[in-house]
Design a protein around this motif. Structure first.
Motif, short mmCIF file in Angstrom:
data_model
loop_
_atom_site.label_atom_id
_atom_site.label_comp_id
_atom_site.label_asym_id
_atom_site.label_seq_id
_atom_site.Cartn_x
_atom_site.Cartn_y
_atom_site.Cartn_z
N ALA A 67 11.71 7.96 -36.78
CA ALA A 67 10.24 7.95 -36.69
C ALA A 67 9.64 6.55 -36.59
O ALA A 67 8.46 6.41 -36.27
CB ALA A 67 9.65 8.68 -37.90
N GLY A 68 10.43 5.52 -36.90
CA GLY A 68 9.92 4.16 -36.82
C GLY A 68 9.43 3.64 -38.17
O GLY A 68 9.25 4.40 -39.12
N MET A 69 9.21 2.34 -38.22
CA MET A 69 8.86 1.68 -39.47
C MET A 69 7.48 2.09 -40.00
O MET A 69 7.32 2.38 -41.18
CB MET A 69 8.94 0.15 -39.30
CG MET A 69 8.77 -0.61 -40.58
SD MET A 69 10.07 -0.22 -41.79
CE MET A 69 9.78 -1.52 -42.99
N ALA A 70 6.47 2.13 -39.13
CA ALA A 70 5.11 2.42 -39.59
C ALA A 70 5.04 3.81 -40.22
O ALA A 70 4.50 3.98 -41.33
CB ALA A 70 4.12 2.31 -38.43
N THR A 71 5.60 4.80 -39.57
CA THR A 71 5.59 6.17 -40.09
C THR A 71 6.37 6.26 -41.39
O THR A 71 5.96 6.92 -42.35
CB THR A 71 6.18 7.14 -39.04
OG1 THR A 71 5.36 7.08 -37.87
CG2 THR A 71 6.23 8.57 -39.55
N THR A 72 7.50 5.56 -41.45
CA THR A 72 8.35 5.57 -42.64
C THR A 72 7.63 4.91 -43.81
O THR A 72 7.69 5.41 -44.94
CB THR A 72 9.70 4.89 -42.35
OG1 THR A 72 10.32 5.56 -41.24
CG2 THR A 72 10.63 4.95 -43.54
N MET A 73 6.94 3.82 -43.55
CA MET A 73 6.18 3.15 -44.61
C MET A 73 5.11 4.10 -45.15
O MET A 73 4.96 4.24 -46.38
CB MET A 73 5.50 1.88 -44.06
CG MET A 73 6.46 0.73 -43.86
SD MET A 73 5.76 -0.65 -42.93
CE MET A 73 4.41 -1.14 -43.97
N ASN A 74 4.39 4.77 -44.28
CA ASN A 74 3.34 5.71 -44.71
C ASN A 74 3.90 6.86 -45.51
O ASN A 74 3.29 7.32 -46.48
CB ASN A 74 2.56 6.25 -43.52
CG ASN A 74 1.66 5.20 -42.90
OD1 ASN A 74 1.26 4.24 -43.55
ND2 ASN A 74 1.36 5.36 -41.62
N ALA A 75 5.08 7.33 -45.14
CA ALA A 75 5.68 8.50 -45.79
C ALA A 75 6.33 8.17 -47.13
O ALA A 75 6.35 9.01 -48.03
CB ALA A 75 6.71 9.13 -44.86
N PHE A 76 6.87 6.96 -47.29
CA PHE A 76 7.71 6.69 -48.45
C PHE A 76 7.23 5.58 -49.40
O PHE A 76 7.70 5.53 -50.54
CB PHE A 76 9.14 6.35 -48.01
CG PHE A 76 9.86 7.52 -47.40
CD1 PHE A 76 10.49 8.47 -48.21
CD2 PHE A 76 9.91 7.69 -46.03
CE1 PHE A 76 11.15 9.54 -47.66
CE2 PHE A 76 10.58 8.77 -45.46
CZ PHE A 76 11.20 9.70 -46.28
N ASN A 77 6.35 4.70 -48.96
CA ASN A 77 5.95 3.60 -49.86
C ASN A 77 5.32 4.15 -51.14
O ASN A 77 4.46 5.02 -51.09
CB ASN A 77 4.99 2.62 -49.18
CG ASN A 77 5.73 1.51 -48.48
OD1 ASN A 77 6.93 1.34 -48.67
ND2 ASN A 77 5.02 0.72 -47.70
N GLY A 78 5.82 3.65 -52.26
CA GLY A 78 5.32 4.06 -53.55
C GLY A 78 5.86 5.38 -54.05
O GLY A 78 5.52 5.85 -55.12
N LYS A 79 6.73 6.00 -53.28
CA LYS A 79 7.29 7.31 -53.67
C LYS A 79 8.49 7.14 -54.58
O LYS A 79 9.19 6.20 -54.57
CB LYS A 79 7.72 8.09 -52.44
CG LYS A 79 6.58 8.37 -51.46
CD LYS A 79 5.67 9.49 -51.97
CE LYS A 79 4.69 9.97 -50.97
NZ LYS A 79 3.51 9.26 -50.75
#
Length: 188
Positions: A176-188
């Motif tokens: 999915a790429g870095m931007a999508t991955t950051m949105n999905a997982f940061n802080g999780k």
């Protein structure tokens, strides 16, 4: 076929195997165990390859010790002809609570010697990092002992679920790429 270089930072040797500083190795070892592939010792590290939906993931556990990780990262990026934006470096982070995840596309080394060496060898701070929180539960002057110390019983009990989440992060990065991955997982 798109290629990705996933580098888990750590130190080689049994002495370091279960330490907080070796979370990069631990994530990749767990991925290999779950997806049934093996690492082979090659130049500057242990290497494994994993294919998923038309993408090839090259996993590297540098054998250069943490403070010289940049040499292995540069070598494998060049050898495999992988663009810098397809690099993901997995490392421990004292500034994050245990097991928390922070992905960044650029930034400082944050005092981490492995990241410092990578930055020097790549001559840029613009590369993707996956920081795995190990917390800062150590007393003043005990940082090195803490980082190179083994996981506590409580941490070990929670580590499995966090490693599973880390595998999801790596797959998402490639698919999915870095931007999508950051949105999905940061802080999780």
């Amino acid at each position: 076929m798109k290629k990705y270089l996933i580098v888990g930072l750590g130190n080689i040797g049994e002495k370091y195997a279960n330490t907080r500083h070796n979370i990069g190795f631990k994530v990749l070892d767990e991925f290999a165990a779950k997806e049934d592939f093996i690492f082979e010792t090659q130049k500057l590290g242990d290497r494994a390859e994993y294919k998923l939906k038309g993408r090839t993931f090259i996993f590297i556990k540098p054998s250069t010790y943490m403070n010289l990780s940049g040499k292995a990262v540069l070598y494998w990026l060049t050898k495999e002809k992988i663009p810098l934006e397809n690099l993901l470096v997995i490392t421990d982070d004292l500034n994050l609570p245990f097991g928390s995840i922070r992905l960044k596309g650029k930034g400082s080394d944050g005092g981490h010697n492995g990241l410092k060496d990578i930055q020097e060898k790549l001559n840029t701070t613009k590369y993707n990092r996956f920081r795995f929180g190990i917390s800062d539960a150590f007393s003043k002057g005990r940082q090195v002992d803490y980082v190179l110390g083994d996981w506590t019983e409580e941490e070990s009990g929670k580590l499995g679920a966090r490693l599973d989440k880390s595998i999801e992060v790596i797959k998402s990065f490639g698919l999915a790429g870095m931007a999508t991955t950051m949105n999905a997982f940061n802080g999780k």
